[in-house]
Design a protein around this motif. Structure first.
Motif, PDB file in Angstrom:
ATOM      1  N   ILE A  43     -17.124  81.328 -29.818  1.00  0.00           N
ATOM      2  CA  ILE A  43     -17.594  82.140 -28.690  1.00  0.00           C
ATOM      3  C   ILE A  43     -16.454  82.970 -28.098  1.00  0.00           C
ATOM      4  O   ILE A  43     -16.611  84.160 -27.808  1.00  0.00           O
ATOM      5  N   GLY A  44     -15.288  82.359 -27.959  1.00  0.00           N
ATOM      6  CA  GLY A  44     -14.139  83.085 -27.407  1.00  0.00           C
ATOM      7  C   GLY A  44     -13.727  84.250 -28.293  1.00  0.00           C
ATOM      8  O   GLY A  44     -13.479  85.363 -27.807  1.00  0.00           O
ATOM      9  N   ALA A  45     -13.661  84.003 -29.617  1.00  0.00           N
ATOM     10  CA  ALA A  45     -13.268  85.071 -30.547  1.00  0.00           C
ATOM     11  C   ALA A  45     -14.297  86.193 -30.558  1.00  0.00           C
ATOM     12  O   ALA A  45     -13.946  87.386 -30.583  1.00  0.00           O
ATOM     13  N   SER A  46     -15.580  85.825 -30.543  1.00  0.00           N
ATOM     14  CA  SER A  46     -16.645  86.845 -30.554  1.00  0.00           C
ATOM     15  C   SER A  46     -16.603  87.683 -29.279  1.00  0.00           C
ATOM     16  O   SER A  46     -16.703  88.915 -29.324  1.00  0.00           O
ATOM     17  N   LEU A  47     -16.457  87.003 -28.143  1.00  0.00           N
ATOM     18  CA  LEU A  47     -16.411  87.723 -26.866  1.00  0.00           C
ATOM     19  C   LEU A  47     -15.196  88.652 -26.803  1.00  0.00           C
ATOM     20  O   LEU A  47     -15.300  89.801 -26.347  1.00  0.00           O
ATOM     21  N   GLY A  48     -14.052  88.158 -27.274  1.00  0.00           N
ATOM     22  CA  GLY A  48     -12.843  88.981 -27.280  1.00  0.00           C
ATOM     23  C   GLY A  48     -13.019  90.234 -28.130  1.00  0.00           C
ATOM     24  O   GLY A  48     -12.597  91.329 -27.748  1.00  0.00           O
ATOM     25  N   THR A  49     -13.673  90.064 -29.289  1.00  0.00           N
ATOM     26  CA  THR A  49     -13.915  91.212 -30.175  1.00  0.00           C
ATOM     27  C   THR A  49     -14.834  92.228 -29.505  1.00  0.00           C
ATOM     28  O   THR A  49     -14.583  93.443 -29.543  1.00  0.00           O
ATOM     29  N   ILE A  50     -15.900  91.742 -28.869  1.00  0.00           N
ATOM     30  CA  ILE A  50     -16.854  92.643 -28.197  1.00  0.00           C
ATOM     31  C   ILE A  50     -16.160  93.412 -27.064  1.00  0.00           C
ATOM     32  O   ILE A  50     -16.329  94.628 -26.926  1.00  0.00           O
ATOM     33  N   LEU A  51     -15.375  92.725 -26.272  1.00  0.00           N
ATOM     34  CA  LEU A  51     -14.682  93.381 -25.151  1.00  0.00           C
ATOM     35  C   LEU A  51     -13.687  94.428 -25.644  1.00  0.00           C
ATOM     36  O   LEU A  51     -13.559  95.507 -25.060  1.00  0.00           O
ATOM     37  N   GLU A  52     -12.987  94.119 -26.739  1.00  0.00           N
ATOM     38  CA  GLU A  52     -12.027  95.090 -27.297  1.00  0.00           C
ATOM     39  C   GLU A  52     -12.744  96.315 -27.828  1.00  0.00           C
ATOM     40  O   GLU A  52     -12.286  97.452 -27.683  1.00  0.00           O
ATOM     41  N   MET A  53     -13.905  96.097 -28.495  1.00  0.00           N
ATOM     42  CA  MET A  53     -14.674  97.232 -29.032  1.00  0.00           C
ATOM     43  C   MET A  53     -15.170  98.117 -27.901  1.00  0.00           C
ATOM     44  O   MET A  53     -15.177  99.351 -28.011  1.00  0.00           O
ATOM     45  N   LYS A  54     -15.588  97.493 -26.797  1.00  0.00           N
ATOM     46  CA  LYS A  54     -16.048  98.283 -25.652  1.00  0.00           C
ATOM     47  C   LYS A  54     -14.910  99.114 -25.070  1.00  0.00           C
ATOM     48  O   LYS A  54     -15.083 100.267 -24.676  1.00  0.00           O
ATOM     49  N   ASP A  55     -13.723  98.508 -25.008  1.00  0.00           N
ATOM     50  CA  ASP A  55     -12.555  99.233 -24.495  1.00  0.00           C
ATOM     51  C   ASP A  55     -12.211 100.417 -25.388  1.00  0.00           C
ATOM     52  O   ASP A  55     -11.842 101.498 -24.915  1.00  0.00           O
ATOM     53  N   ASP A  56     -12.318 100.229 -26.709  1.00  0.00           N
ATOM     54  CA  ASP A  56     -12.010 101.308 -27.656  1.00  0.00           C
ATOM     55  C   ASP A  56     -12.979 102.476 -27.509  1.00  0.00           C
ATOM     56  O   ASP A  56     -12.621 103.640 -27.709  1.00  0.00           O
ATOM     57  N   GLU A  57     -14.255 102.136 -27.179  1.00  0.00           N
ATOM     58  CA  GLU A  57     -15.254 103.201 -27.004  1.00  0.00           C
ATOM     59  C   GLU A  57     -14.950 104.036 -25.762  1.00  0.00           C
ATOM     60  O   GLU A  57     -15.268 105.197 -25.662  1.00  0.00           O
TER      61      GLU A  57
END
Length: 238
Positions: free
Chosen positions: A224-238
């Motif tokens: 869950i932590g890794a998935s959430l971290g990936t989602i948050l980073e992708m949102k930041d990149d957008e």
């Protein structure tokens, strides 16, 4: 002259790795003592206790193994449980891979064997603060060697103390683990996203601990932590 300079730099990085990991080494000692004492009380010999520290070199997995040995659990289940507990090392290794992309395999095998939570935290913080594209492996090696020596030494002393201490955890030695991990985690929280990931992972780990048997709460929190971290980073990149 150039070779001499390179050797000198490698030695400096190795010693720096040891120096920066000293606080974690001190934190490892009570943990290792408690492990050695509990292993002795589980009727493991000093040699067996030492060999486990030499070969496994993973505190949480060794504590779990001691408990399972005491309950007569089979070797296969202990190995599988150890693998599950240490799956988080895959993610830790992935995050370090950009710094070691040009290293030879023998270096990767060596550093992978010695990777612990403490050594990883110290190493990646050093590379990130230094802002380098490629990490010097001698720094991580120094960090790992220092932790390995302290872990081995405290395990052996604990095993020798053996039955002279009936309940090592009653001395507050069990506090060493959360204290050490807090000292690892807190410096890593450098943004709101990281804080969110740590908070959500912690809540999930505690929730899973109460509702899912075994050590699955570690895996649940990691995924869950890794998935959430990936989602948050992708949102930041957008």
């Amino acid at each position: 002259m150039e070779l001499k300079s390179m050797v000198s730099r490698e030695r400096e990085e190795f010693l720096l790795g040891i120096k920066k990991t000293i606080p974690f080494m001190i934190g490892v000692m009570p943990f290792g003592l408690a492990y050695g004492i509990m292993a002795s009380q589980a009727h493991l010999s000093v040699l067996e206790t030492t060999l486990m520290s030499m070969i496994v070199f993973a505190g949480s997995a060794q504590f779990m193994a001691i408990g399972m040995i005491s309950e007569g659990v089979g070797f296969t289940y202990i190995v599988i449980s150890t693998l599950l507990i240490n799956l988080r090392h895959l993610l830790m290794g992935l995050s370090l891979s950009p710094y070691f992309k040009n290293l030879k395999l023998r270096w990767l095998y060596l550093l992978s064997f010695g990777m612990t939570d403490e050594g990883y935290a110290c190493t990646i913080s050093y590379y990130q603060d230094k802002g380098v594209d490629e990490g010097n492996p001698y720094f991580m090696l120094g960090s790992e060697v220092g932790l390995y020596i302290f872990w081995m030494g405290s395990s052996i002393i604990g095993a020798l103390l053996g039955h002279s201490i009936k309940d090592p955890l009653s001395w507050g030695l069990d506090f060493a683990m959360p204290a050490t991990f807090l000292s690892i985690i807190i410096p890593q929280i450098k943004s709101f996203n990281m804080f969110t990931v740590f908070l959500v992972s912690g809540i999930c780990a505690v929730g899973a601990y109460f509702f899912i048997p075994g050590k699955w709460y570690i895996i649940v929190a990691t995924i869950i932590g890794a998935s959430l971290g990936t989602i948050l980073e992708m949102k930041d990149d957008e």
